[in-house]
Write an enzyme that holds these catalytic residues in place. Structure first.
Site, short mmCIF file in Angstrom:
data_model
loop_
_atom_site.label_atom_id
_atom_site.label_comp_id
_atom_site.label_asym_id
_atom_site.label_seq_id
_atom_site.Cartn_x
_atom_site.Cartn_y
_atom_site.Cartn_z
CB SER A 21 53.67 31.17 8.67
OG SER A 21 53.12 30.12 9.43
CG ASN A 22 56.51 27.40 11.15
OD1 ASN A 22 55.91 26.33 11.06
ND2 ASN A 22 56.31 28.24 12.15
N PRO A 23 56.64 25.87 7.82
CG PRO A 23 58.34 24.79 6.65
CD PRO A 23 58.10 25.66 7.83
CB SER A 24 54.35 23.47 11.58
OG SER A 24 53.54 22.61 12.34
CB ALA A 91 56.52 25.21 14.18
#
Ligand code: PMT
Length: 220
Positions: A21-24, A91
């Protein structure tokens, strides 16, 4: 007007307890949904896994993966009358693990390398499809975001052209007070006609209000 907005990250699981995943956090997308609802528009918000409260007057659809997000966006856009607006702030993970195990993988079952496959590009898929539809439906307005760390404007221009967008909101995620997680953002509007407008550092809600006004003006 009808707005469909995506927000937050997607999660791509490799087993029931591990994912890419990512930090959004969804703050930017929820602000766009809120700003559109405050202007009296009808809003469907397709949200990845985030902990934010649904803005007043907004219909929210929760999803987890990129493929679920694509299916929800396609469903929402097909339900809208012609001339809708799609704002893609999510994102989206560009890759997912080639396989997702049904049970938690034991350390001994995992290899040191992970095989990945490409996820669909949601924005590109729906914008391309709309272009080939009846003129009324082809009037949908498409606005993307570009999260960049370098060559911000050049990259935003390329994405605007390749994804067939009316406008892209370029976001230098290395700038202080900008990008993931924070309540402010400094963005640049890069329009299809080549014009560029750099906005000052603003709250995400103020940026969202500018985007909604721009969408109102962009609608044919
Ligand atoms: O959620 P926050 O914590 O508030 O953070 C906000 C943000 C940094 C996530 C947001 O401002 C932002 O920049 N969103 C876009 C992030 C991104 O994925 O950019 P991209 O350059 O990789 O993608 C370009 C565009 O294509 C985006 O509109 C994206 O939603 C879309 N895309 C990308 C990949 C993919 N598989 N499908 C897509 O639809």
């Amino acid at each position: 007007m009808k707005f469909v907005v995506t927000a937050g990250p997607t999660r791509e699981y490799l087993d029931p307890v591990r994912f890419l995943s990512n930090p959004s956090t969804g703050k930017m997308g929820f602000a766009v949904a809120r700003a559109a609802a405050m202007r009296g528009h009808e809003v469907a918000l397709v949200a990845g896994p985030v902990t934010l409260k649904t803005p007043k007057g907004v219909r929210r659809i929760d999803v987890t993966s990129a493929r679920e997000m694509l299916a929800a966006v396609e469903r929402e856009l097909s339900r809208q009358a012609p001339g809708a607006v799609f704002v893609s702030t999510a994102a989206v993970a560009d890759w997912r693990p080639a396989k997702c195990a049904a049970r938690k993988l034991k350390k001994g079952q995992m290899s040191d390398t992970l095989k990945l496959v490409r996820n669909p590009d949601i924005l590109k898929t729906v914008a391309r499809r709309a272009k080939h539809q009846a003129p009324a439906r082809a009037s949908t307005v498409f606005v993307g975001f570009a999260a960049e760390t370098n060559d911000v404007i050049a990259e935003a221009r390329r994405k605007c052209r390749e994804k067939n967008l009316d406008m892209i909101v370029a976001n230098d995620v290395t700038e202080k007070g900008s990008g993931f997680g924070v309540d402010t953002n400094r963005v640049t509007f890069v329009r299809k006609d080549g014009s560029v407008e750099r906005l000052p550092l603003m709250t995400k809600l103020a940026v969202a209000r500018r985007i909604v006004r721009e969408c109102e003006d962009l609608r044919p």
